[in-house]
Design a protein around this motif. Structure first.
Motif, short mmCIF file in Angstrom:
data_model
loop_
_atom_site.label_atom_id
_atom_site.label_comp_id
_atom_site.label_asym_id
_atom_site.label_seq_id
_atom_site.Cartn_x
_atom_site.Cartn_y
_atom_site.Cartn_z
N ALA A 73 -13.90 -0.84 -14.09
CA ALA A 73 -14.49 0.49 -14.23
C ALA A 73 -13.42 1.57 -14.44
O ALA A 73 -13.50 2.36 -15.38
CB ALA A 73 -15.34 0.83 -13.00
N PHE A 74 -12.38 1.56 -13.58
CA PHE A 74 -11.34 2.59 -13.66
C PHE A 74 -9.95 2.04 -14.01
O PHE A 74 -9.01 2.80 -14.15
CB PHE A 74 -11.25 3.36 -12.34
N GLY A 75 -9.81 0.72 -14.09
CA GLY A 75 -8.50 0.14 -14.37
C GLY A 75 -7.55 0.34 -13.22
O GLY A 75 -6.36 0.55 -13.41
N TYR A 76 -8.07 0.22 -12.02
CA TYR A 76 -7.34 0.61 -10.82
C TYR A 76 -7.18 -0.54 -9.83
O TYR A 76 -6.14 -0.70 -9.22
CB TYR A 76 -8.12 1.76 -10.18
N SER A 77 -8.24 -1.36 -9.67
CA SER A 77 -8.22 -2.40 -8.64
C SER A 77 -8.43 -3.81 -9.21
O SER A 77 -7.52 -4.63 -9.18
CB SER A 77 -9.28 -2.08 -7.58
N PRO A 136 -5.06 -1.99 -5.98
CA PRO A 136 -6.00 -3.03 -5.60
C PRO A 136 -6.44 -2.83 -4.15
O PRO A 136 -5.64 -2.41 -3.31
CB PRO A 136 -5.19 -4.32 -5.75
N ASN A 137 -7.70 -3.13 -3.87
CA ASN A 137 -8.17 -2.94 -2.50
C ASN A 137 -7.44 -3.91 -1.56
O ASN A 137 -6.80 -4.85 -2.00
CB ASN A 137 -9.70 -3.06 -2.42
N GLU A 148 0.83 -1.21 0.00
CA GLU A 148 0.00 0.00 0.00
C GLU A 148 0.87 1.26 0.00
O GLU A 148 0.53 2.25 -0.65
CB GLU A 148 -0.95 0.00 1.19
N GLY A 149 2.00 1.21 0.69
CA GLY A 149 2.91 2.35 0.70
C GLY A 149 3.48 2.62 -0.68
O GLY A 149 3.54 3.77 -1.13
#
Length: 189
Positions: free
Chosen positions: A131-135, A168-169, A26-27
């Motif tokens: 949806a956003f290509g993020y997670s 990713p969450n 996450e960092g």
């Protein structure tokens, strides 16, 4: 393409023993200042992006995309299906929810196999999106890099994060961490 990408391609990170913690990951992701764009090539012939690109058949055609993996199939605002793309693009949908308790690991191997079959063929290019290509889409691409290119989770995150902003969450990161541990154990045997 089997094994790791050639070092000269700029698509390889050196391995570090052990598994990264979720907090470490996450960092790294939080410190990524790469601007979030609609589409980015994160590995040769492997793109991650958002729904706007998925709905733009002309743009996909211009990029030479032959396959689309939609990690938000049948989810809110997702209109993707094989009928939409016709015969020009092969479509694979995964109805993943971007929730920490959703078991996306159930799709790690099937999605990775699909991606690998595409990028292993001359001229094959795949666009993986949610949806956003993020997670969700990023999670499936990270799993692919770990399974087929033997990257550790940390190396996969660093490789993709050098080319695209992803996050990713926490639940997905934990599932990727479990995959990392499993793959490392299998490779020791």
């Amino acid at each position: 393409m089997s094994g790791k990408a050639p070092q000269s391609s700029g698509f390889h990170q050196e391995s570090r023993p052990g598994t990264a913690t979720v907090t470490e990951l996450e960092g790294i992701l939080r410190n990524n200042r790469f601007p979030l764009s609609p589409i980015d090539e994160v590995w040769p012939n492997l793109y991650i992006g958002d729904m706007t690109v998925a709905e733009d058949r002309f743009r996909l055609w211009k990029l030479g995309i032959t396959h689309v993996l939609n990690a938000a199939h049948k989810q809110l605002a997702s209109s993707g299906c094989q009928d939409f793309y016709g015969t020009t693009v092969d479509y694979y949908g995964i109805a993943a929810q971007d929730l920490p308790n959703f078991d996306i690991s159930a799709y790690f191997y099937s999605a990775s196999e699909y991606i690998h079959q595409v990028v292993s063929v001359l001229g094959g290019k795949i666009f993986v999106h949610c949806a956003f290509g993020y997670s969700r889409s990023a999670t499936l691409v990270l799993a692919y890099l770990m399974i087929y290119h033997h990257l550790s989770l940390l190396d996969a995150v660093n490789t993709v994060a050098q080319r695209r902003r992803i996050f990713p969450n926490r639940g997905f990161l934990k599932q990727l961490q479990a995959l990392d541990i499993k793959l490392q154990q299998e490779r020791k045997v």
